[in-house]
Design a protein around this motif. Structure first.
Motif, PDB file in Angstrom:
ATOM      1  N   SER A 107      23.703  58.127  67.781  1.00 60.93           N
ATOM      2  CA  SER A 107      23.555  56.999  66.867  1.00 60.93           C
ATOM      3  C   SER A 107      24.314  57.235  65.569  1.00 60.93           C
ATOM      4  O   SER A 107      24.898  56.312  64.999  1.00 60.93           O
ATOM      5  N   LEU A 108      24.280  58.465  65.099  1.00 58.14           N
ATOM      6  CA  LEU A 108      25.012  58.813  63.887  1.00 58.14           C
ATOM      7  C   LEU A 108      25.416  60.274  63.935  1.00 58.14           C
ATOM      8  O   LEU A 108      24.889  61.051  64.735  1.00 58.14           O
ATOM      9  N   VAL A 109      26.349  60.631  63.106  1.00 64.66           N
ATOM     10  CA  VAL A 109      26.840  62.007  63.028  1.00 64.66           C
ATOM     11  C   VAL A 109      26.684  62.486  61.592  1.00 64.66           C
ATOM     12  O   VAL A 109      27.097  61.816  60.642  1.00 64.66           O
ATOM     13  N   ALA A 110      26.082  63.641  61.432  1.00 61.13           N
ATOM     14  CA  ALA A 110      25.972  64.264  60.116  1.00 61.13           C
ATOM     15  C   ALA A 110      26.935  65.449  60.067  1.00 61.13           C
ATOM     16  O   ALA A 110      26.821  66.353  60.885  1.00 61.13           O
ATOM     17  N   GLY A 111      27.797  65.436  59.177  1.00 61.23           N
ATOM     18  CA  GLY A 111      28.071  64.372  58.278  1.00 61.23           C
ATOM     19  C   GLY A 111      29.405  64.688  57.638  1.00 61.23           C
ATOM     20  O   GLY A 111      30.205  65.497  58.081  1.00 61.23           O
ATOM     21  N   ARG A 112      29.653  64.030  56.531  1.00 60.20           N
ATOM     22  CA  ARG A 112      30.799  64.307  55.666  1.00 60.20           C
ATOM     23  C   ARG A 112      30.261  64.538  54.261  1.00 60.20           C
ATOM     24  O   ARG A 112      29.196  64.025  53.893  1.00 60.20           O
ATOM     25  N   TRP A 113      31.008  65.299  53.463  1.00 59.52           N
ATOM     26  CA  TRP A 113      30.579  65.604  52.104  1.00 59.52           C
ATOM     27  C   TRP A 113      31.710  65.275  51.145  1.00 59.52           C
ATOM     28  O   TRP A 113      32.857  65.720  51.329  1.00 59.52           O
ATOM     29  N   ALA A 114      31.395  64.477  50.144  1.00 60.95           N
ATOM     30  CA  ALA A 114      32.403  64.003  49.197  1.00 60.95           C
ATOM     31  C   ALA A 114      32.940  65.159  48.364  1.00 60.95           C
ATOM     32  O   ALA A 114      32.176  65.953  47.805  1.00 60.95           O
ATOM     33  N   THR A 115      34.261  65.234  48.280  1.00 60.93           N
ATOM     34  CA  THR A 115      34.895  66.299  47.498  1.00 60.93           C
ATOM     35  C   THR A 115      35.093  65.888  46.044  1.00 60.93           C
ATOM     36  O   THR A 115      35.383  66.739  45.199  1.00 60.93           O
ATOM     37  N   ALA A 116      34.971  64.592  45.749  1.00 57.15           N
ATOM     38  CA  ALA A 116      35.141  64.093  44.380  1.00 57.15           C
ATOM     39  C   ALA A 116      34.396  62.779  44.248  1.00 57.15           C
ATOM     40  O   ALA A 116      34.008  62.163  45.245  1.00 57.15           O
ATOM     41  N   ASP A 117      34.189  62.355  43.040  1.00 49.95           N
ATOM     42  CA  ASP A 117      33.566  61.050  42.807  1.00 49.95           C
ATOM     43  C   ASP A 117      34.494  59.964  43.347  1.00 49.95           C
ATOM     44  O   ASP A 117      35.713  60.000  43.132  1.00 49.95           O
ATOM     45  N   THR A 118      33.923  58.992  44.048  1.00 44.42           N
ATOM     46  CA  THR A 118      34.730  57.921  44.609  1.00 44.42           C
ATOM     47  C   THR A 118      33.853  56.700  44.847  1.00 44.42           C
ATOM     48  O   THR A 118      32.651  56.718  44.541  1.00 44.42           O
ATOM     49  N   GLU A 119      34.448  55.655  45.391  1.00 43.17           N
ATOM     50  CA  GLU A 119      33.697  54.451  45.721  1.00 43.17           C
ATOM     51  C   GLU A 119      33.949  54.110  47.177  1.00 43.17           C
ATOM     52  O   GLU A 119      35.076  54.208  47.664  1.00 43.17           O
ATOM     53  N   LEU A 120      32.903  53.712  47.879  1.00 43.47           N
ATOM     54  CA  LEU A 120      33.016  53.349  49.286  1.00 43.47           C
ATOM     55  C   LEU A 120      32.033  52.219  49.577  1.00 43.47           C
ATOM     56  O   LEU A 120      30.833  52.357  49.305  1.00 43.47           O
ATOM     57  N   GLY A 121      32.528  51.126  50.126  1.00 42.18           N
ATOM     58  CA  GLY A 121      31.655  50.015  50.478  1.00 42.18           C
ATOM     59  C   GLY A 121      30.844  49.482  49.327  1.00 42.18           C
ATOM     60  O   GLY A 121      29.695  49.069  49.512  1.00 42.18           O
ATOM     61  N   GLY A 122      31.408  49.531  48.113  1.00 43.49           N
ATOM     62  CA  GLY A 122      30.695  49.034  46.939  1.00 43.49           C
ATOM     63  C   GLY A 122      29.707  50.006  46.351  1.00 43.49           C
ATOM     64  O   GLY A 122      29.012  49.676  45.377  1.00 43.49           O
ATOM     65  N   GLN A 123      29.595  51.201  46.909  1.00 39.72           N
ATOM     66  CA  GLN A 123      28.654  52.211  46.409  1.00 39.72           C
ATOM     67  C   GLN A 123      29.413  53.323  45.676  1.00 39.72           C
ATOM     68  O   GLN A 123      30.522  53.706  46.063  1.00 39.72           O
ATOM     69  N   ARG A 124      28.790  53.831  44.622  1.00 37.95           N
ATOM     70  CA  ARG A 124      29.373  54.931  43.863  1.00 37.95           C
ATOM     71  C   ARG A 124      28.961  56.250  44.511  1.00 37.95           C
ATOM     72  O   ARG A 124      27.784  56.625  44.501  1.00 37.95           O
ATOM     73  N   ILE A 125      29.914  56.940  45.098  1.00 36.05           N
ATOM     74  CA  ILE A 125      29.652  58.213  45.786  1.00 36.05           C
ATOM     75  C   ILE A 125      30.004  59.352  44.842  1.00 36.05           C
ATOM     76  O   ILE A 125      31.105  59.394  44.275  1.00 36.05           O
ATOM     77  N   ARG A 126      29.085  60.283  44.670  1.00 40.95           N
ATOM     78  CA  ARG A 126      29.302  61.425  43.789  1.00 40.95           C
ATOM     79  C   ARG A 126      29.794  62.629  44.579  1.00 40.95           C
ATOM     80  O   ARG A 126      29.466  62.786  45.763  1.00 40.95           O
ATOM     81  N   ALA A 127      30.571  63.487  43.935  1.00 41.90           N
ATOM     82  CA  ALA A 127      31.006  64.734  44.569  1.00 41.90           C
ATOM     83  C   ALA A 127      29.778  65.522  45.015  1.00 41.90           C
ATOM     84  O   ALA A 127      28.834  65.697  44.249  1.00 41.90           O
ATOM     85  N   GLY A 128      29.795  65.999  46.257  1.00 43.94           N
ATOM     86  CA  GLY A 128      28.658  66.751  46.794  1.00 43.94           C
ATOM     87  C   GLY A 128      27.664  65.904  47.545  1.00 43.94           C
ATOM     88  O   GLY A 128      26.720  66.444  48.157  1.00 43.94           O
TER      89      GLY A 128
END
Length: 511
Positions: free
Chosen positions: A310-331
């Motif tokens: 159903s899902l795969v864990a996972g990926r980890w953000a290397t820097a602050d970014t934006e995805l799908g309208g959400q603010r993703i933080r590094a880590g």
């Protein structure tokens, strides 16, 4: 995490137990939805749609222990993350919760997300080195060779239930076939198969005994590595040990583990959901029997509607970014929502439209971490189902479709039972199974002969010692006496080989 094992016995997996028997509310701190607990596990598809309606392509969620993560629901957003390793890394050591020491070693998340020295958690050159070794090893198995294993074990499984006219295709077929084939490809003893089925399922469910089940899998693989170092063979374990990439023994073990578990989990679910569709959708079976589509094309429809993971864990953000309208933080941790992405209205405005042969689903991933064993998994499922339907052509569901049920964990969803009935029939054993049983019988007979010879030699040696030249009854020993016969060399006692459980089982039905 290795469990010591006696040399003369296969390890025993730990008993399973429910991970979340206590009540878990659907909403956690801050009103964030949990991906675990009775409500989430009862209807994961419904949960995904609630999250999509509330947040769009990317939604905040809580994992076991209320650790935060982002679940990617959009098809396009999933592809973006899969193909952007520089921004969304596979190195779980980047997770802020790990860096802050918040995750206990006993967390049921650990077997899935704890960093290990394998390609799944690597990027760049290190990923290419490790993945290249795995790909080279898997590519050495041709489809014909895999098909022989699938035919043998499918026939053996159907042989057991054939005379009864009834079977439960999850516990008596789907949960066994992939693991039995994979143990052969990895060079593991046949008797490990049934026990690995239980340990692998417990581990992937993320139960409270997941750590102990992981210990069992690791111990089984380490025993196999030791055996293959001493006597290499035509198997993935030997291929990885000898690969020029120079994998360490720890790297070999970890890659065998991930191949074994991932291949088993995904293929079990693919077989189960495909059989369910064959048995409950008249159009699906009619298209197959009428030659309007191949079984391989039909599997793609299943991979769209019911992805094995159903899902795969996972990926980890290397820097602050934006995805799908959400603010993703590094880590931050991101979860690839394969099931949710496959029903994204942007790519499937009408989910009832057939997609036979369309392989743009997310079920095997995309980008540099696309599943390396997908061809073998599809081959096992396709050939196994084909042979099953050939051996039992009048296979039919034994209960009403509405009675079928599923169990869900945070990363996968399982059909719990698929009871069927058919005309009772004796199933002829597969020639390879007969050959394997005959070889085991010959080996056992040879071992018995060697033991008997050793016993006779030992008895003769003991008699010669009684009448040795130093004994008063030894006869003349002067210059004219005949030279004493040389003592026979000590015979080597070869322990009796244990017959595999499959040889024993199929032998019962051949009597």
């Amino acid at each position: 995490m290795t469990t010591p094992l006696p040399d003369d016995a296969a390890p025993t997996p730990p008993p399973g137990c429910p991970a979340h028997a206590h009540a878990v509310e659907p909403l956690g701190p801050g009103g964030v939805r949990r991906l675990y607990g009775p409500e989430a596990e009862a209807d994961p598809a419904g949960l995904y749609e609630k999250l999509r309606a509330e947040h769009g392509e990317v939604a905040p969620v809580l994992l076991h222990g209320d650790f935060p993560a982002w679940l990617i629901l959009g098809h396009g957003a999933n592809i973006t993350v899969m193909r952007s390793p520089s921004l969304f890394s596979r190195d779980s050591r980047l997770w802020s919760c790990f860096r802050d020491g918040e995750v206990p070693p006993t967390s049921p998340l650990m077997p899935v997300i704890a960093w290990q020295p394998l390609c799944v958690f690597a990027d760049g050159e290190e990923h290419r080195r490790l993945r290249g070794a795995v790909l080279d090893g898997l590519n050495r198995f041709d489809r014909r060779g895999v098909r022989r294993h699938v035919r043998r074990f499918t026939t053996d499984l159907v042989q057991v239930v054939g005379p009864t006219g009834r079977a439960e295709l999850i516990t008596q077929f789907a949960e066994h076939l992939p693991m039995l084939v994979m143990t052969k490809l990895l060079g593991m003893p046949d008797e490990y198969g049934p026990q690995l089925v239980d340990a692998a399922r417990d581990l992937m469910k993320g139960t409270e005994t997941a750590i102990a089940s992981n210990d069992y899998v690791v111990a089984s693989l380490q025993r196999t590595i030791e055996a293959k170092r001493a006597e290499p063979g035509a198997d993935l374990t030997s291929y990885l040990l000898e690969h020029p990439a120079g994998l360490t023994e720890q790297e070999v073990m970890e890659h065998l583990r991930v191949v074994l578990l991932a291949a088993n989990e995904t293929t079990v679910n693919l077989i189960a959901d495909s059989l369910k569709m064959v048995l409950t959708d008249p159009r699906f079976r009619a298209h197959l029997s009428g030659g309007q589509m191949t079984l391989g094309e039909a599997l793609d429809q299943v991979l769209w509607d019911s992805p094995p993971m159903s899902l795969v864990a996972g990926r980890w953000a290397t820097a602050d970014t934006e995805l799908g309208g959400q603010r993703i933080r590094a880590g931050d941790m991101l979860l690839l929502g394969l099931a949710a992405g496959n029903v994204d209205p942007v790519v499937r405005p009408d989910p009832t439209t057939p997609l036979y042969g369309n392989r743009s689903h997310l079920s095997f991933g995309a980008g540099p971490h696309e599943c390396p064993g997908q061809d073998i998994g599809r081959n096992v499922a396709e050939v196994g189902i084909d042979i099953l339907l050939t051996l039992l052509p009048d296979l039919r569901l034994a209960v009403d479709e509405a009675e079928l049920s599923w169990s869900s964990a945070w990363i996968s969803r399982h059909l719990t039972a698929l009871p069927v009935e058919f005309t009772p029939r004796e199933i002829e054993p597969d020639p390879e199974s007969v050959a394997a049983a005959e070889e085991a019988a010959r080996a056992e007979a040879q071992a018995a002969r060697v033991e008997a010879q050793a016993a006779r030699a030992a008895k003769a040696a003991a008699g010669a010692a009684v009448t040795s030249p130093e004994s008063p009854a030894a006869g003349p020993s002067g210059p004219g006496a005949a030279p004493a016969a040389a003592a026979p060399p000590a015979a080597v006692s070869v322990p009796r080989q244990r017959r595999s459980w499959w040889s024993v089982l199929t032998g019962v039905f051949r009597r």
